[in-house]
Scaffold this active site. Structure first.
Site, PDB file in Angstrom:
ATOM      1  N   PRO A 106      50.767  61.891  60.829  1.00 21.75           N
ATOM      2  CA  PRO A 106      49.931  61.072  61.925  1.00 21.75           C
ATOM      3  C   PRO A 106      48.830  60.600  61.020  1.00 21.75           C
ATOM      4  O   PRO A 106      48.064  61.436  60.638  1.00 21.75           O
ATOM      5  CB  PRO A 106      49.593  62.020  63.026  1.00 21.75           C
ATOM      6  CG  PRO A 106      50.951  62.977  63.097  1.00 21.75           C
ATOM      7  CD  PRO A 106      51.047  63.424  61.755  1.00 21.75           C
ATOM      8  N   GLU A 107      48.794  58.896  61.282  1.00 22.09           N
ATOM      9  CA  GLU A 107      47.360  58.616  60.760  1.00 22.09           C
ATOM     10  C   GLU A 107      46.476  58.149  61.682  1.00 22.09           C
ATOM     11  O   GLU A 107      46.834  58.626  62.922  1.00 22.09           O
ATOM     12  CB  GLU A 107      47.855  57.504  59.653  1.00 22.09           C
ATOM     13  CG  GLU A 107      48.881  57.929  58.497  1.00 22.09           C
ATOM     14  CD  GLU A 107      49.550  56.903  57.710  1.00 22.09           C
ATOM     15  OE1 GLU A 107      48.675  55.691  57.874  1.00 22.09           O
ATOM     16  OE2 GLU A 107      50.383  57.151  57.092  1.00 22.09           O
TER      17      GLU A 107
END
Length: 269
Positions: free
Chosen positions: A2-3
């Site tokens: 996840p960014e």
């Protein structure tokens, strides 16, 4: 992994659940994450949550007695439960909230972590990070001045959290394509006008990705179980051996620092 857009959506969701609520206690099923879950988190009892916010890819819970800092690693995720239920194979811990909601953290690869900090240690930990890409501090002057000093690829620069936080592989690829800049270019060779374009592209890409709840390639899901919808709008990332949506030529795939890079040699230079 996840960014920034994915973490921002998670934080927005759990902020509504946790803000000014009481964590009654925690239930630990598996504390063998990247680092062991600290004693302070295991022993939480009747503590109020004063704030929930994001710094880079970190989720931060501000409590009366300290701070919990959470990183999702490759596959960490949350979901909400409204009744106690048995832990599944990849479930790690529960936060039992006074509203009756249970926030469950799962992580099949166990690369995520939950850490405990007092204010001084938390500040020391986070102060190593670069500016937020959506903040005023991340601007063309900042990018231009710092890149003069760094002899590394511009893509590696953007993915280094000491220089700017939260821009992972997906959004670095997409931002460079939108800017017309090759990911292999040396950061110190990017001129000022290109820095202006790149900063604007990064901000636009991230804001659109947040709007569409992030990007699901394999594992990421929102807390309600829905995938991130920005995958529908990807121009280059993950499109190996496919045609460029702008010029209709074949996209190029290479490996840079053990990460996948996708670009168009006709649209980027």
């Amino acid at each position: 992994m996840p960014e920034l857009p994915e973490v921002e959506n998670i934080v927005s969701y759990i902020r509504n659940i946790l803000l000014n609520r009481i964590i009654l206690y925690t239930v630990i099923k598996n504390d063998n994450l990247r680092w062991r879950v600290p004693f302070e988190i295991k022993q939480l009892f009747n503590v109020r949550v004063f704030n929930v916010y994001r710094r880079g890819k970190y989720i931060i819970l501000k409590l009366y007695s300290g701070y919990i800092i959470i990183h999702l690693g490759m596959t960490g995720s949350f979901r909400l439960l409204f009744n106690k239920s048995n832990f599944g194979k990849h479930d790690c811990l529960d936060l039992i909230i006074d509203s009756g909601i249970i926030i469950r953290y799962s992580d099949c690869r166990k690369f995520g972590f939950w850490l405990w900090f007092n204010k001084e240690d938390k500040d020391f930990f986070l102060n190593k990070l670069g500016p937020e890409p959506l903040s005023k501090n991340f601007n063309c002057n900042y990018l231009y001045n710092l890149t003069r000093l760094k002899k590394l690829s511009i893509k590696s620069f953007l993915m280094n959290s000491r220089f700017v936080v939260g821009i992972g592989n997906i959004y670095a690829n997409e931002s460079l394509f939108k800017s017309g800049i090759m990911p292999t270019r040396l950061s110190m060779d990017i001129n000022f006008d290109e820095c202006v374009t790149l900063v604007n592209s990064i901000k636009k890409i991230l804001l659109i990705a947040i709007k569409y709840n992030g990007t699901t390639i394999k594992n990421f899901k929102q807390i309600d179980g829905k995938p991130g919808e920005f995958a529908k709008y990807l121009k280059v990332y993950g499109r190996r051996n496919k045609l460029c949506k702008k010029c209709n030529n074949l996209l190029i795939y290479i490996r840079q620092n053990q990460r996948s890079s996708f670009f168009c040699k006709f649209c980027q230079n």
